[in-house]
Design a protein around this motif. Sequence first.
Motif, PDB file in Angstrom:
ATOM      1  N   ASP A  56       0.832  -1.215   0.000  1.00 22.65           N
ATOM      2  CA  ASP A  56       0.000   0.000   0.000  1.00 22.65           C
ATOM      3  C   ASP A  56       0.861   1.257   0.000  1.00 22.65           C
ATOM      4  O   ASP A  56       0.529   2.253  -0.657  1.00 22.65           O
ATOM      5  N   ILE A  57       1.967   1.210   0.719  1.00 29.02           N
ATOM      6  CA  ILE A  57       2.856   2.374   0.758  1.00 29.02           C
ATOM      7  C   ILE A  57       3.454   2.636  -0.614  1.00 29.02           C
ATOM      8  O   ILE A  57       3.538   3.775  -1.074  1.00 29.02           O
ATOM      9  N   LEU A  58       3.862   1.572  -1.299  1.00 27.02           N
ATOM     10  CA  LEU A  58       4.467   1.732  -2.616  1.00 27.02           C
ATOM     11  C   LEU A  58       3.465   2.237  -3.650  1.00 27.02           C
ATOM     12  O   LEU A  58       3.857   2.871  -4.630  1.00 27.02           O
ATOM     13  N   ASN A  59       2.203   1.961  -3.447  1.00 37.59           N
ATOM     14  CA  ASN A  59       1.180   2.336  -4.426  1.00 37.59           C
ATOM     15  C   ASN A  59       0.528   3.683  -4.128  1.00 37.59           C
ATOM     16  O   ASN A  59      -0.398   4.094  -4.830  1.00 37.59           O
ATOM     17  N   THR A  60       1.018   4.381  -3.071  1.00 37.57           N
ATOM     18  CA  THR A  60       0.376   5.647  -2.715  1.00 37.57           C
ATOM     19  C   THR A  60       0.819   6.806  -3.601  1.00 37.57           C
ATOM     20  O   THR A  60       0.164   7.833  -3.646  1.00 37.57           O
ATOM     21  N   GLY A  61       1.927   6.677  -4.302  1.00 34.19           N
ATOM     22  CA  GLY A  61       2.379   7.762  -5.161  1.00 34.19           C
ATOM     23  C   GLY A  61       3.808   7.544  -5.598  1.00 34.19           C
ATOM     24  O   GLY A  61       4.522   6.692  -5.076  1.00 34.19           O
ATOM     25  N   GLU A  62       4.214   8.323  -6.596  1.00 36.27           N
ATOM     26  CA  GLU A  62       5.555   8.197  -7.130  1.00 36.27           C
ATOM     27  C   GLU A  62       6.505   9.263  -6.601  1.00 36.27           C
ATOM     28  O   GLU A  62       7.704   9.184  -6.806  1.00 36.27           O
ATOM     29  N   ASP A  63       5.979  10.281  -5.935  1.00 40.83           N
ATOM     30  CA  ASP A  63       6.812  11.350  -5.397  1.00 40.83           C
ATOM     31  C   ASP A  63       7.586  10.812  -4.188  1.00 40.83           C
ATOM     32  O   ASP A  63       6.986  10.263  -3.254  1.00 40.83           O
ATOM     33  N   PRO A  64       8.931  10.948  -4.153  1.00 47.13           N
ATOM     34  CA  PRO A  64       9.699  10.447  -3.009  1.00 47.13           C
ATOM     35  C   PRO A  64       9.262  11.044  -1.679  1.00 47.13           C
ATOM     36  O   PRO A  64       9.272  10.357  -0.654  1.00 47.13           O
ATOM     37  N   SER A  65       8.894  12.334  -1.654  1.00 44.27           N
ATOM     38  CA  SER A  65       8.478  12.941  -0.394  1.00 44.27           C
ATOM     39  C   SER A  65       7.193  12.305   0.123  1.00 44.27           C
ATOM     40  O   SER A  65       7.047  12.061   1.335  1.00 44.27           O
ATOM     41  N   ASP A  66       6.241  12.012  -0.796  1.00 44.07           N
ATOM     42  CA  ASP A  66       5.015  11.324  -0.373  1.00 44.07           C
ATOM     43  C   ASP A  66       5.331   9.937   0.147  1.00 44.07           C
ATOM     44  O   ASP A  66       4.735   9.467   1.135  1.00 44.07           O
ATOM     45  N   PHE A  67       6.247   9.253  -0.533  1.00 40.63           N
ATOM     46  CA  PHE A  67       6.635   7.904  -0.093  1.00 40.63           C
ATOM     47  C   PHE A  67       7.202   7.948   1.327  1.00 40.63           C
ATOM     48  O   PHE A  67       6.801   7.154   2.198  1.00 40.63           O
ATOM     49  N   TRP A  68       8.145   8.878   1.573  1.00 38.86           N
ATOM     50  CA  TRP A  68       8.753   8.963   2.906  1.00 38.86           C
ATOM     51  C   TRP A  68       7.703   9.324   3.963  1.00 38.86           C
ATOM     52  O   TRP A  68       7.690   8.741   5.057  1.00 38.86           O
ATOM     53  N   ASN A  69       6.803  10.258   3.645  1.00 36.83           N
ATOM     54  CA  ASN A  69       5.768  10.631   4.612  1.00 36.83           C
ATOM     55  C   ASN A  69       4.873   9.448   4.941  1.00 36.83           C
ATOM     56  O   ASN A  69       4.514   9.219   6.106  1.00 36.83           O
ATOM     57  N   ASN A  70       4.503   8.659   3.924  1.00 36.04           N
ATOM     58  CA  ASN A  70       3.627   7.503   4.156  1.00 36.04           C
ATOM     59  C   ASN A  70       4.349   6.418   4.959  1.00 36.04           C
ATOM     60  O   ASN A  70       3.773   5.801   5.853  1.00 36.04           O
ATOM     61  N   VAL A  71       5.630   6.193   4.616  1.00 42.58           N
ATOM     62  CA  VAL A  71       6.390   5.189   5.367  1.00 42.58           C
ATOM     63  C   VAL A  71       6.499   5.587   6.826  1.00 42.58           C
ATOM     64  O   VAL A  71       6.279   4.778   7.737  1.00 42.58           O
ATOM     65  N   LEU A  72       6.835   6.827   7.066  1.00 44.32           N
ATOM     66  CA  LEU A  72       7.021   7.276   8.441  1.00 44.32           C
ATOM     67  C   LEU A  72       5.697   7.327   9.195  1.00 44.32           C
ATOM     68  O   LEU A  72       5.666   7.082  10.410  1.00 44.32           O
ATOM     69  N   GLN A  73       4.609   7.643   8.496  1.00 45.72           N
ATOM     70  CA  GLN A  73       3.303   7.628   9.153  1.00 45.72           C
ATOM     71  C   GLN A  73       2.922   6.206   9.549  1.00 45.72           C
ATOM     72  O   GLN A  73       2.406   5.966  10.655  1.00 45.72           O
ATOM     73  N   ALA A  74       3.205   5.241   8.646  1.00 51.96           N
ATOM     74  CA  ALA A  74       2.926   3.842   8.973  1.00 51.96           C
ATOM     75  C   ALA A  74       3.794   3.375  10.134  1.00 51.96           C
ATOM     76  O   ALA A  74       3.334   2.658  11.032  1.00 51.96           O
ATOM     77  N   VAL A  75       5.051   3.773  10.127  1.00 46.72           N
ATOM     78  CA  VAL A  75       5.947   3.403  11.230  1.00 46.72           C
ATOM     79  C   VAL A  75       5.453   4.008  12.532  1.00 46.72           C
ATOM     80  O   VAL A  75       5.443   3.348  13.582  1.00 46.72           O
ATOM     81  N   ALA A  76       5.023   5.281  12.508  1.00 47.51           N
ATOM     82  CA  ALA A  76       4.549   5.938  13.723  1.00 47.51           C
ATOM     83  C   ALA A  76       3.305   5.246  14.279  1.00 47.51           C
ATOM     84  O   ALA A  76       3.146   5.119  15.500  1.00 47.51           O
ATOM     85  N   GLU A  77       2.414   4.782  13.391  1.00 41.13           N
ATOM     86  CA  GLU A  77       1.205   4.099  13.859  1.00 41.13           C
ATOM     87  C   GLU A  77       1.513   2.705  14.399  1.00 41.13           C
ATOM     88  O   GLU A  77       0.988   2.303  15.445  1.00 41.13           O
ATOM     89  N   ASP A  78       2.358   1.946  13.689  1.00 43.42           N
ATOM     90  CA  ASP A  78       2.645   0.573  14.111  1.00 43.42           C
ATOM     91  C   ASP A  78       3.460   0.518  15.394  1.00 43.42           C
ATOM     92  O   ASP A  78       3.266  -0.379  16.219  1.00 43.42           O
TER      93      ASP A  78
ATOM     94  N   GLN B 183       6.419  11.141  17.295  1.00 37.99           N
ATOM     95  CA  GLN B 183       7.109  11.851  16.219  1.00 37.99           C
ATOM     96  C   GLN B 183       8.021  10.877  15.505  1.00 37.99           C
ATOM     97  O   GLN B 183       8.634  10.011  16.128  1.00 37.99           O
ATOM     98  N   CYS B 184       8.135  11.055  14.197  1.00 36.28           N
ATOM     99  CA  CYS B 184       9.021  10.200  13.397  1.00 36.28           C
ATOM    100  C   CYS B 184       9.481  10.993  12.181  1.00 36.28           C
ATOM    101  O   CYS B 184       8.667  11.429  11.356  1.00 36.28           O
ATOM    102  N   VAL B 185      10.787  11.213  12.075  1.00 37.33           N
ATOM    103  CA  VAL B 185      11.366  12.045  11.024  1.00 37.33           C
ATOM    104  C   VAL B 185      12.554  11.310  10.424  1.00 37.33           C
ATOM    105  O   VAL B 185      13.339  10.691  11.150  1.00 37.33           O
ATOM    106  N   ALA B 186      12.695  11.376   9.106  1.00 38.47           N
ATOM    107  CA  ALA B 186      13.864  10.814   8.411  1.00 38.47           C
ATOM    108  C   ALA B 186      14.649  11.966   7.804  1.00 38.47           C
ATOM    109  O   ALA B 186      14.084  12.831   7.124  1.00 38.47           O
ATOM    110  N   LEU B 187      15.962  11.968   8.055  1.00 40.82           N
ATOM    111  CA  LEU B 187      16.793  13.062   7.553  1.00 40.82           C
ATOM    112  C   LEU B 187      18.189  12.544   7.240  1.00 40.82           C
ATOM    113  O   LEU B 187      18.603  11.481   7.684  1.00 40.82           O
ATOM    114  N   GLN B 188      18.878  13.331   6.439  1.00 44.22           N
ATOM    115  CA  GLN B 188      20.248  13.005   6.019  1.00 44.22           C
ATOM    116  C   GLN B 188      21.158  14.143   6.455  1.00 44.22           C
ATOM    117  O   GLN B 188      20.893  15.309   6.171  1.00 44.22           O
TER     118      GLN B 188
END
Length: 589
Positions: A5-27, A32-37
């Motif tokens: 479901d995360i992979l199918n939510t969109g092709e924009d990398p920022s949307d992908f990261w937001n969805n992944v982190l939202q799923a991680v925060a819920e599970d 708070q959950c932030v990914a940074l370089q």
Amino acid sequence: MNLEDILNTGEDPSDFWNNVLQAVAEDWQLSQCVALQVDGDSVKLFGASQGSNLRSAPAAVRKAIMTHSPQPQVLEENKECWMVLPLEISGSASQISLVAARDGALTETEQRHLCRFVEVAVAAFTAQKKAEVSEKSLDEISRVVDLGLIIGESAHFGEASMKLCNELDTQLKAMRVTLGWRKKGLMELVATNHGGRVRNDTETAGALARAMDEAAEQDCEVGEPKLAGAEINQQHRAFSQSHGNCQIFSLPLRKNGEVHGAVAVEYPADSKAVTQERVDALRVVLDLVSPQLVTLYEKSGWIGARAWRSVRKLFASLLGYRHTGWKLAGLVLVLGFLLCCVIPITYKVKAPFILRTEASADLTAPFSGYIDTVEVNVGDVVQKGQLLVTLDKRELVMQQIELRAERDRSLSEARRYEAEGDLSQMKLSMLAIEQADAKLEVIDYRLARTQIRAPFDGVIVEGDLKERLSSPTQVGEILMRIVQISDLYGELQVDERDIHFLQQDMKGEIAFTSRPEDRFDVLLNAYEPVAVVKETGTDFRVRVSVTDTPEGWWRPGMSGVCKVDVEKRSIAWIYLHRTWNFLRLKLWF
């Protein structure tokens, strides 16, 4: 939300990261959950869960993010647990970290599963972007990438190897999937999807291991039919011909640029499954699971086997052809240290010194008065008897005139009383004359002392009186200090750690701070038996006599450095003996 479901939510990398982190925060119930370089002082934000704001993080958390630590960091701030978890993202030049906050800290297993989920999702998204031109390849990647999570849950190398072969066989629908591991420089079969114990003494196992070695040596994907990028596939062709012209391709397993194993996938001769897209998709998955497999293998086996592997790995890195420059530098350092242990040079005790003299005199004020003239300055060289300072004598002259007048008056009265025959009054007048004569002697003495002269040849070291002209002086007040230039000697301040090296009649050299290029020979006389305790440590006073001819510019009080020759010692001992003594005192051995 699952990975698909995360992979199918969109092709924009920022949307992908937001969805992944939202799923991680819920599970994982993260507030708070932030990914940074972090690259140097710059921070690049990839995404964040809803309600996350890194600016609200405590200063300690922001500081921990900038440390670039490869290990997880857990901080308790404001009754909230903050975690900085480094991610292993293939192809990233800088470290990517996951910053999460919740009421309580995650266990190490939960942290590992959390990082593994994000790493698998990133690998899947990367593979999806690469293979988006082919819908078929995208479907295969979405199915096979779940293998990374399965391997991450394995506790042992054997279990992980079996799961890897079985899952690849299920997803790729292959005839056989075999995992080989490099041991003693050669591939050895460790697992296959058929299950059971793998034998390495058969002809088939040997041919398959040689095919894996071919892929490992070239560090690329090799197969039959030939794959792009592989220059040699002789062993794969031989294996295919000896097994009914089956199709086979092998992929190396890498960690930190080093090949540790390989996976061989076999298909029937008429299969059309061996495509470049499938190989690329499998390459992404194997890059993901390889570090975990290597880690599990290093922890497998009994303690002797693990120790032996560590020793072999160490000596392989030391004796191998890689990092030749560093190894050469290390060899040069070792040889240099060994030479320093055997080459002797003269050990010298180093100590600061002050130039002193045997004779000195303090010129004091003979009586209370005023300074009239000053003939010399501090630092001037004077001769014996040279006029230095004169005191104001006007008051003394006035007293002298007054006393003489009083004496003359008393003398006239004595003569008059003598003529009158008054003997008692005459005697009183004679006594007054004697008193006046005594006072005149005192005045004459003081007048002679108004000129202060040098008692001997020397140099003025104290007493800048030109700014005190006409100022009053008290009896005994020190006006100037003069010292002799001859009979100079050096007073060393030797550290107590070096005093036991010194003996009488040792030779050395001194150099003055003002003239470091000049050297003068000295001879050690004796040192005081009582130490002088200072804030910087304990010193002993050692006296050295100058055997060279003193220079005209020498002055008592000048300082510099003295080095006394002790004995021949090795270079290593000279520079390390103090460190060794310090350790002996600290560790008491």
